[in-house]
Design an enzyme around this catalytic site. Structure first.
Site, PDB file in Angstrom:
ATOM      1  CB  CYS A  34      -9.895  -1.677  -4.874  1.00 27.60           C
ATOM      2  SG  CYS A  34     -11.180  -0.582  -5.522  1.00 27.60           S
ATOM      3  CB  CYS A  37     -10.351  -0.607  -8.581  1.00 27.10           C
ATOM      4  SG  CYS A  37      -9.751   0.696  -7.264  1.00 27.10           S
TER       5      CYS A  37
END
Length: 126
Positions: A34, A37
């Site tokens: 991600c 993230c």
């Protein structure tokens, strides 16, 4: 990411142990694939370093699959906030450090006595 003050949760059991031992926890659900993230991780670590009274933890959804499933985490990054064993907030998406600090102040200001009394009434009514 400086993780010395961030606990890594790899299962529901690890989460349960930390919740039992800490009155205030912020959990970041994340994943290695991600990109948002990865951008948010240093912000999370920076705020964690500035807030030693709160336990900050991360949970990789591909590792702590039982934990992610239990809380129905379907998108990352996601923040879950627990105070006195009550989930008080769940948010999705990355944010800037000042935004996370603002949310921390709001979460710290919550009247947990009123929240616990509310849940106690609901339990006794059922």
């Amino acid at each position: 990411m400086n993780t010395k003050n961030i606990c890594a949760l790899n299962s529901q059991a690890a989460f349960n142990q930390q919740v039992a031992n800490h009155d205030f926890m912020v959990v970041l659900f994340t994943a290695s694939w991600c990109d948002p993230c990865q951008v948010f991780a240093p912000v999370f670590a920076e705020v964690a370093a500035q807030t030693p009274s709160v336990l900050f933890a991360t949970a990789d959804v591909d590792v702590a699959t039982d934990l992610a499933a239990n809380f129905q985490v379907t998108q990352v990054p996601a923040l879950m906030v627990i105070r006195e064993r009550v989930v008080i907030d769940m948010m999705h998406g990355a944010m800037l450090a000042h935004e996370l600090q603002h949310h921390l102040h709001m979460w710290q200001a919550l009247d947990m006595a009123a929240i616990n009394a509310h849940f106690a009434q609901r339990v006794s009514a059922s």
